[in-house]
Design a protein around this motif. Structure first.
Motif, PDB file in Angstrom:
ATOM      1  N   VAL A  55       0.954  -1.190  -0.244  1.00  0.00           N
ATOM      2  CA  VAL A  55       0.014   0.099  -0.118  1.00  0.00           C
ATOM      3  C   VAL A  55       1.008   1.160   0.241  1.00  0.00           C
ATOM      4  N   PRO A  56       1.047   1.907  -1.169  1.00  0.00           N
ATOM      5  CA  PRO A  56       1.969   3.081  -1.138  1.00  0.00           C
ATOM      6  C   PRO A  56       1.795   4.016  -0.019  1.00  0.00           C
ATOM      7  N   GLU A  57       0.701   4.237   0.324  1.00  0.00           N
ATOM      8  CA  GLU A  57       0.400   5.656   1.404  1.00  0.00           C
ATOM      9  C   GLU A  57       0.973   5.047   2.542  1.00  0.00           C
ATOM     10  N   PHE A  58       0.923   3.600   3.000  1.00  0.00           N
ATOM     11  CA  PHE A  58       1.555   3.136   4.183  1.00  0.00           C
ATOM     12  C   PHE A  58       3.008   2.927   4.117  1.00  0.00           C
ATOM     13  N   ALA A  59       3.517   2.648   2.828  1.00  0.00           N
ATOM     14  CA  ALA A  59       4.917   2.221   2.558  1.00  0.00           C
ATOM     15  C   ALA A  59       5.794   3.548   2.939  1.00  0.00           C
ATOM     16  N   VAL A  60       5.418   4.565   2.523  1.00  0.00           N
ATOM     17  CA  VAL A  60       6.016   6.209   2.650  1.00  0.00           C
ATOM     18  C   VAL A  60       5.449   6.770   4.111  1.00  0.00           C
ATOM     19  N   ASN A  61       4.584   6.234   4.929  1.00  0.00           N
ATOM     20  CA  ASN A  61       4.576   6.870   6.139  1.00  0.00           C
ATOM     21  C   ASN A  61       5.760   6.647   7.012  1.00  0.00           C
ATOM     22  N   PRO A  62       6.060   7.884   7.559  1.00  0.00           N
ATOM     23  CA  PRO A  62       6.999   7.775   8.468  1.00  0.00           C
ATOM     24  C   PRO A  62       7.000   7.055   9.835  1.00  0.00           C
ATOM     25  N   LEU A  63       6.005   6.465  10.251  1.00  0.00           N
ATOM     26  CA  LEU A  63       5.533   5.615  11.360  1.00  0.00           C
ATOM     27  C   LEU A  63       5.356   4.311  11.013  1.00  0.00           C
ATOM     28  N   SER A  64       5.826   3.873   9.681  1.00  0.00           N
ATOM     29  CA  SER A  64       5.208   2.478   9.254  1.00  0.00           C
ATOM     30  C   SER A  64       6.026   1.552  10.161  1.00  0.00           C
ATOM     31  N   GLN A  65       7.028   1.756  10.321  1.00  0.00           N
ATOM     32  CA  GLN A  65       7.896   0.731  11.252  1.00  0.00           C
ATOM     33  C   GLN A  65       7.283   0.465  12.805  1.00  0.00           C
ATOM     34  N   ARG A  66       6.818   1.452  13.209  1.00  0.00           N
ATOM     35  CA  ARG A  66       5.861   1.552  14.480  1.00  0.00           C
ATOM     36  C   ARG A  66       4.624   0.571  14.356  1.00  0.00           C
ATOM     37  N   LEU A  67       4.047   0.871  13.091  1.00  0.00           N
ATOM     38  CA  LEU A  67       2.776   0.529  12.779  1.00  0.00           C
ATOM     39  C   LEU A  67       2.885  -1.356  12.572  1.00  0.00           C
ATOM     40  N   PHE A  68       3.995  -1.443  11.995  1.00  0.00           N
ATOM     41  CA  PHE A  68       4.525  -2.930  11.649  1.00  0.00           C
ATOM     42  C   PHE A  68       3.936  -4.056  12.971  1.00  0.00           C
ATOM     43  N   ARG A  69       4.518  -3.379  13.964  1.00  0.00           N
ATOM     44  CA  ARG A  69       4.348  -4.403  15.191  1.00  0.00           C
ATOM     45  C   ARG A  69       2.758  -4.469  15.431  1.00  0.00           C
ATOM     46  N   MET A  70       1.991  -3.420  15.178  1.00  0.00           N
ATOM     47  CA  MET A  70       0.668  -3.440  15.324  1.00  0.00           C
ATOM     48  C   MET A  70      -0.096  -4.305  14.473  1.00  0.00           C
ATOM     49  N   ILE A  71       0.558  -4.591  13.113  1.00  0.00           N
ATOM     50  CA  ILE A  71      -0.386  -5.079  12.142  1.00  0.00           C
ATOM     51  C   ILE A  71       0.272  -6.338  11.728  1.00  0.00           C
ATOM     52  N   ASP A  72       1.374  -6.895  11.818  1.00  0.00           N
ATOM     53  CA  ASP A  72       1.755  -8.134  11.333  1.00  0.00           C
ATOM     54  C   ASP A  72       1.068  -9.290  11.580  1.00  0.00           C
ATOM     55  N   GLY A  73       0.590  -9.963  10.741  1.00  0.00           N
ATOM     56  CA  GLY A  73      -0.047 -11.201  11.159  1.00  0.00           C
ATOM     57  C   GLY A  73      -1.540 -10.961  11.458  1.00  0.00           C
ATOM     58  N   LEU A  74      -2.142  -9.939  11.017  1.00  0.00           N
ATOM     59  CA  LEU A  74      -3.657  -9.534  11.161  1.00  0.00           C
ATOM     60  C   LEU A  74      -4.526 -10.571  10.315  1.00  0.00           C
ATOM     61  N   ASN A  75      -5.588 -10.924  11.076  1.00  0.00           N
ATOM     62  CA  ASN A  75      -6.676 -11.424   9.946  1.00  0.00           C
ATOM     63  C   ASN A  75      -7.598 -10.565   9.712  1.00  0.00           C
ATOM     64  N   PHE A  76      -8.689 -10.930   9.030  1.00  0.00           N
ATOM     65  CA  PHE A  76      -9.743  -9.907   8.530  1.00  0.00           C
ATOM     66  C   PHE A  76     -10.412  -9.195   9.657  1.00  0.00           C
ATOM     67  N   LYS A  77     -10.775  -9.730  10.427  1.00  0.00           N
ATOM     68  CA  LYS A  77     -11.504  -9.110  11.863  1.00  0.00           C
ATOM     69  C   LYS A  77     -10.707  -8.184  12.536  1.00  0.00           C
ATOM     70  N   GLU A  78      -9.099  -8.677  12.698  1.00  0.00           N
ATOM     71  CA  GLU A  78      -8.366  -7.736  13.390  1.00  0.00           C
ATOM     72  C   GLU A  78      -7.932  -6.508  12.477  1.00  0.00           C
ATOM     73  N   PHE A  79      -7.997  -6.977  11.128  1.00  0.00           N
ATOM     74  CA  PHE A  79      -7.642  -5.543  10.176  1.00  0.00           C
ATOM     75  C   PHE A  79      -8.552  -4.806  10.334  1.00  0.00           C
ATOM     76  N   VAL A  80      -9.769  -4.900  10.330  1.00  0.00           N
ATOM     77  CA  VAL A  80     -11.019  -3.878  10.264  1.00  0.00           C
ATOM     78  C   VAL A  80     -10.949  -3.298  11.523  1.00  0.00           C
ATOM     79  N   ALA A  81     -10.650  -4.044  12.762  1.00  0.00           N
ATOM     80  CA  ALA A  81     -10.433  -3.333  14.435  1.00  0.00           C
ATOM     81  C   ALA A  81      -9.190  -2.418  14.144  1.00  0.00           C
ATOM     82  N   PHE A  82      -8.250  -2.674  13.506  1.00  0.00           N
ATOM     83  CA  PHE A  82      -7.053  -1.692  13.290  1.00  0.00           C
ATOM     84  C   PHE A  82      -7.301  -0.639  12.457  1.00  0.00           C
ATOM     85  N   LEU A  83      -8.134  -0.618  11.446  1.00  0.00           N
ATOM     86  CA  LEU A  83      -8.537   0.634  10.564  1.00  0.00           C
ATOM     87  C   LEU A  83      -9.606   1.330  11.459  1.00  0.00           C
TER      88      LEU A  83
END
Length: 175
Positions: A55-83
């Motif tokens: 996702v280009p907007e995510f790839a260039v986000n300066p906080l993307s490395q911090r967000l990685f730990r919140m999102i790595d391995g999300l299933n769909f339900k967790e994906f929606v909760a994250f967003l």
């Protein structure tokens, strides 16, 4: 409900909607599922940090490395909760909790000056010096009634951001 070969049932949609406190409409959940399936390139039912980088907007986000730990391995339900923190229907409390998690990099429920400084460093890059960052951050904390050696918890973030008119909204395209 995890991969592209399955379809969302009405029950699935309602379950996800309830899980994210109705921050998304049923149509938005269907659109998010379609996007989730596009991101889940190996159809494993989970999105990895690498898949999120597509996702280009995510790839260039300066906080993307911090967000990685919140999102790595999300299933769909967790994906929606994250967003869900980015929904216009999300409560201020939910948005502040999300921001707090970004700052609380070790997940201990506390944010120290060094955590705040790390995020500020991520956001500013080489544009300002370390000394300037520390000065700005010290002044912001003092204006909010805290000291440099204060450790902030979620209720402190709520106090600081609670009256800020915080806007964190992303429009979900509905087909």
């Amino acid at each position: 409900m995890g991969n592209t070969s399955s379809m969302l049932t009405q029950y699935d949609i309602e379950e996800v909607q309830e899980h994210c406190n109705n921050t998304f409409s049923q149509q938005e959940i269907v659109s998010l599922y379609q996007r989730f399936c596009q991101l889940d390139r190996n159809s494993g039912g989970f999105i990895s940090a690498d898949e999120f980088l597509s996702v280009p907007e995510f790839a260039v986000n300066p906080l993307s490395q911090r967000l990685f730990r919140m999102i790595d391995g999300l299933n769909f339900k967790e994906f929606v909760a994250f967003l869900s923190a980015f929904s216009s229907r999300a409560t201020l409390q939910h948005k502040v909790e999300y921001i707090f998690k970004v700052y609380d990099s070790d997940g201990n429920g506390k944010v120290a000056f060094s955590d705040l400084l790390d995020v500020l460093r991520d956001l500013t890059g080489q544009f300002i010096s370390e000394q300037q960052r520390e000065l700005v951050l010290t002044q912001v904390l003092e204006e909010a009634g805290y000291k440099k050696d204060s450790t902030l918890v979620l209720s402190d973030f709520m106090k600081i951001l609670g009256n800020s008119g915080l806007k964190m909204e992303v429009e979900i395209p509905v087909d």
